[in-house]
Design a protein around this motif. Structure first.
Motif, PDB file in Angstrom:
ATOM      1  N   LEU A 148       1.270  -1.200   0.085  1.00  0.00           N
ATOM      2  CA  LEU A 148      -0.204  -0.328  -0.515  1.00  0.00           C
ATOM      3  C   LEU A 148       1.582   1.501  -0.123  1.00  0.00           C
ATOM      4  O   LEU A 148       1.546   1.456   0.668  1.00  0.00           O
ATOM      5  CB  LEU A 148      -1.291   0.207   0.733  1.00  0.00           C
ATOM      6  N   THR A 149       0.859   1.849  -0.903  1.00  0.00           N
ATOM      7  CA  THR A 149       1.500   3.778  -1.862  1.00  0.00           C
ATOM      8  C   THR A 149       0.526   5.244  -1.550  1.00  0.00           C
ATOM      9  O   THR A 149      -0.420   4.360  -1.397  1.00  0.00           O
ATOM     10  CB  THR A 149       3.056   2.976  -2.593  1.00  0.00           C
ATOM     11  N   ILE A 150       1.117   5.595  -2.597  1.00  0.00           N
ATOM     12  CA  ILE A 150       0.229   6.386  -3.018  1.00  0.00           C
ATOM     13  C   ILE A 150       0.774   6.797  -4.385  1.00  0.00           C
ATOM     14  O   ILE A 150       1.822   5.792  -4.979  1.00  0.00           O
ATOM     15  CB  ILE A 150       0.749   8.308  -2.281  1.00  0.00           C
ATOM     16  N   TYR A 151      -0.138   7.259  -5.296  1.00  0.00           N
ATOM     17  CA  TYR A 151       0.826   7.117  -6.412  1.00  0.00           C
ATOM     18  C   TYR A 151       1.346   8.096  -6.372  1.00  0.00           C
ATOM     19  O   TYR A 151       2.085   8.856  -5.905  1.00  0.00           O
ATOM     20  CB  TYR A 151      -0.431   7.726  -7.211  1.00  0.00           C
ATOM     21  N   PRO A 152       2.657   7.856  -7.020  1.00  0.00           N
ATOM     22  CA  PRO A 152       3.692   8.369  -7.419  1.00  0.00           C
ATOM     23  C   PRO A 152       3.645   9.942  -7.481  1.00  0.00           C
ATOM     24  O   PRO A 152       2.577  10.085  -9.163  1.00  0.00           O
ATOM     25  CB  PRO A 152       4.824   7.336  -8.174  1.00  0.00           C
ATOM     26  N   GLY A 153       4.378  10.982  -8.149  1.00  0.00           N
ATOM     27  CA  GLY A 153       4.934  12.167  -8.394  1.00  0.00           C
ATOM     28  C   GLY A 153       6.187  12.618  -9.524  1.00  0.00           C
ATOM     29  O   GLY A 153       5.630  11.023 -10.136  1.00  0.00           O
ATOM     30  N   TYR A 156      12.130  16.240 -12.609  1.00  0.00           N
ATOM     31  CA  TYR A 156      12.574  16.645 -13.552  1.00  0.00           C
ATOM     32  C   TYR A 156      13.204  15.203 -15.104  1.00  0.00           C
ATOM     33  O   TYR A 156      13.772  14.550 -14.261  1.00  0.00           O
ATOM     34  CB  TYR A 156      13.092  17.811 -13.885  1.00  0.00           C
ATOM     35  N   GLY A 157      12.751  15.092 -15.866  1.00  0.00           N
ATOM     36  CA  GLY A 157      12.890  14.246 -16.862  1.00  0.00           C
ATOM     37  C   GLY A 157      12.854  13.295 -16.922  1.00  0.00           C
ATOM     38  O   GLY A 157      12.912  12.127 -17.752  1.00  0.00           O
ATOM     39  N   ARG A 158      12.035  12.705 -15.500  1.00  0.00           N
ATOM     40  CA  ARG A 158      11.501  11.114 -15.525  1.00  0.00           C
ATOM     41  C   ARG A 158       9.707  11.373 -15.728  1.00  0.00           C
ATOM     42  O   ARG A 158       9.282  12.186 -15.554  1.00  0.00           O
ATOM     43  CB  ARG A 158      11.722  10.721 -14.529  1.00  0.00           C
ATOM     44  N   THR A 159       9.381  10.132 -16.459  1.00  0.00           N
ATOM     45  CA  THR A 159       8.020   9.825 -16.283  1.00  0.00           C
ATOM     46  C   THR A 159       7.866   9.510 -15.484  1.00  0.00           C
ATOM     47  O   THR A 159       8.337   9.334 -14.449  1.00  0.00           O
ATOM     48  CB  THR A 159       7.717   9.455 -17.896  1.00  0.00           C
ATOM     49  N   VAL A 160       6.546   8.593 -14.848  1.00  0.00           N
ATOM     50  CA  VAL A 160       6.268   8.986 -13.419  1.00  0.00           C
ATOM     51  C   VAL A 160       6.186   7.541 -13.554  1.00  0.00           C
ATOM     52  O   VAL A 160       5.974   6.845 -14.280  1.00  0.00           O
ATOM     53  CB  VAL A 160       4.149   9.183 -13.264  1.00  0.00           C
ATOM     54  N   HIS A 161       6.203   6.532 -12.529  1.00  0.00           N
ATOM     55  CA  HIS A 161       7.383   5.545 -12.676  1.00  0.00           C
ATOM     56  C   HIS A 161       7.241   5.263 -10.930  1.00  0.00           C
ATOM     57  O   HIS A 161       7.694   5.773  -9.674  1.00  0.00           O
ATOM     58  CB  HIS A 161       8.487   5.526 -12.860  1.00  0.00           C
ATOM     59  N   ILE A 162       7.770   3.712 -10.372  1.00  0.00           N
ATOM     60  CA  ILE A 162       7.784   2.789  -9.122  1.00  0.00           C
ATOM     61  C   ILE A 162       9.055   1.795  -9.913  1.00  0.00           C
ATOM     62  O   ILE A 162       9.060   1.183 -10.777  1.00  0.00           O
ATOM     63  CB  ILE A 162       6.523   2.257  -8.542  1.00  0.00           C
ATOM     64  N   HIS A 163       9.602   2.510  -8.523  1.00  0.00           N
ATOM     65  CA  HIS A 163      11.358   0.956  -8.878  1.00  0.00           C
ATOM     66  C   HIS A 163      10.608  -0.387  -8.235  1.00  0.00           C
ATOM     67  O   HIS A 163       9.916  -0.278  -7.533  1.00  0.00           O
ATOM     68  CB  HIS A 163      12.468   0.925  -8.639  1.00  0.00           C
ATOM     69  N   PHE A 184       2.964   4.202 -15.844  1.00  0.00           N
ATOM     70  CA  PHE A 184       1.517   4.143 -15.949  1.00  0.00           C
ATOM     71  C   PHE A 184       0.881   4.955 -17.206  1.00  0.00           C
ATOM     72  O   PHE A 184       1.868   5.751 -18.409  1.00  0.00           O
ATOM     73  CB  PHE A 184       0.826   5.674 -14.733  1.00  0.00           C
ATOM     74  N   GLU A 185      -0.139   5.246 -17.268  1.00  0.00           N
ATOM     75  CA  GLU A 185      -0.770   5.663 -18.763  1.00  0.00           C
ATOM     76  C   GLU A 185      -0.572   7.659 -18.362  1.00  0.00           C
ATOM     77  O   GLU A 185      -1.315   7.859 -17.314  1.00  0.00           O
ATOM     78  CB  GLU A 185      -2.068   5.544 -19.035  1.00  0.00           C
ATOM     79  N   ASP A 186      -0.166   8.109 -19.391  1.00  0.00           N
ATOM     80  CA  ASP A 186      -0.181   9.551 -19.125  1.00  0.00           C
ATOM     81  C   ASP A 186      -1.847  10.428 -18.594  1.00  0.00           C
ATOM     82  O   ASP A 186      -1.506  10.672 -17.895  1.00  0.00           O
ATOM     83  CB  ASP A 186      -0.278  10.529 -20.469  1.00  0.00           C
TER      84      ASP A 186
END
Length: 245
Positions: A148-153, A156-163, A184-186
């Motif tokens: 359980l986490t939050i949707y990422p912010g 600069y230079g990166r799209t939204v992602h989780i490692h 994630f979809e834009d």
């Protein structure tokens, strides 16, 4: 912000997958689909192969065994953002068949709603000592690790992602690692980032097609969240070809 670059691993092509599976398991690029559970330890009908991507500069092996990674254990503060329930479903390939992979360590980490990572020093922030939005789970008998986490912010230079980092037999001499990122979809990011607290950061500077790391297989690493009563939820299925023991 430090560069999140330097390619790690390789893309598993369709030809590679068919070769590894002996033609006995279908190739799927279906982010968000949970492989059907095996019966009495039997094989699953499919595996989802994913490309590896760079670990990036922000991995810290915090050894935080927890499912809810929203809080900072040093302060008790819970990061604000849209709740996001993520299930990682691991499978292993054995003689052309796919089985649930229990006992693997799955770490995830990502930035907060304003693009900040915990426990790192960066030109734009210093969060050494904080440990929010980091943690690991051990996959259960069905090969699943739930977070359980939050949707990422964004930053600069990166799209939204989780490692994500997967380690089998963590700490053992023969540990196998899989490292990648989830996207994630834009359109979904645009909608959720218009909400507080994300909106205070303004319009993001990179969409999926602008991100050079995403362009190295990101289409095969997409999450497909569904809306829940509390926020969003998604499943990330990964099939792994483990080395022979």
């Amino acid at each position: 912000m430090m560069s999140d670059d330097a390619s790690h691993g390789r893309l598993l092509s369709r030809r590679d997958a068919v070769r590894l599976l002996g033609g006995g398991v279908a190739w799927l690029i279906a982010g968000g689909l949970l492989p059907r559970r095996s019966v009495a330890g039997g094989p699953r009908p499919n595996c989802v192969f994913r490309p590896e991507q760079t670990e990036g500069p922000y991995f810290v092996d915090e050894r935080l065994h927890r499912s809810d990674i929203r809080s900072d254990p040093t302060t008790g503060e819970v990061k604000a953002g849209v709740p996001f329930a993520l299930t990682v479903a691991l499978s292993r390939v054995d003689q052309g068949r796919c089985y649930a992979l229990p006992g693997a360590q799955v770490d995830i980490w990502h930035c907060d709603a304003l693009g900040i990572y915990s426990d790192v020093k960066d030109p734009s922030f210093n969060t050494i000592g904080n440990k929010f939005l980091r943690g690991y789970q051990i996959t259960n008998a069905e090969g699943e690790a739930r977070f359980l986490t939050i949707y990422p912010g964004w930053y600069y230079g990166r799209t939204v992602h989780i490692h994500i980092k997967v380690r089998t037999a963590p700490g053992a001499k023969g540990t196998f690692e899989f490292v990648s990122q989830m996207y994630f979809e834009d359109a979904l990011s645009d909608r959720l980032h218009a909400l507080p607290p994300y909106a205070t950061k303004g319009r993001r500077t990179a969409r999926n097609h602008d991100d050079r790391i995403f362009r190295r297989g990101g289409e095969q690493l997409m999450l497909a969240p569904t809306e829940t009563a509390d926020g969003q939820a998604a499943v990330f299925a990964v099939g792994l070809q483990l080395p022979s023991s």
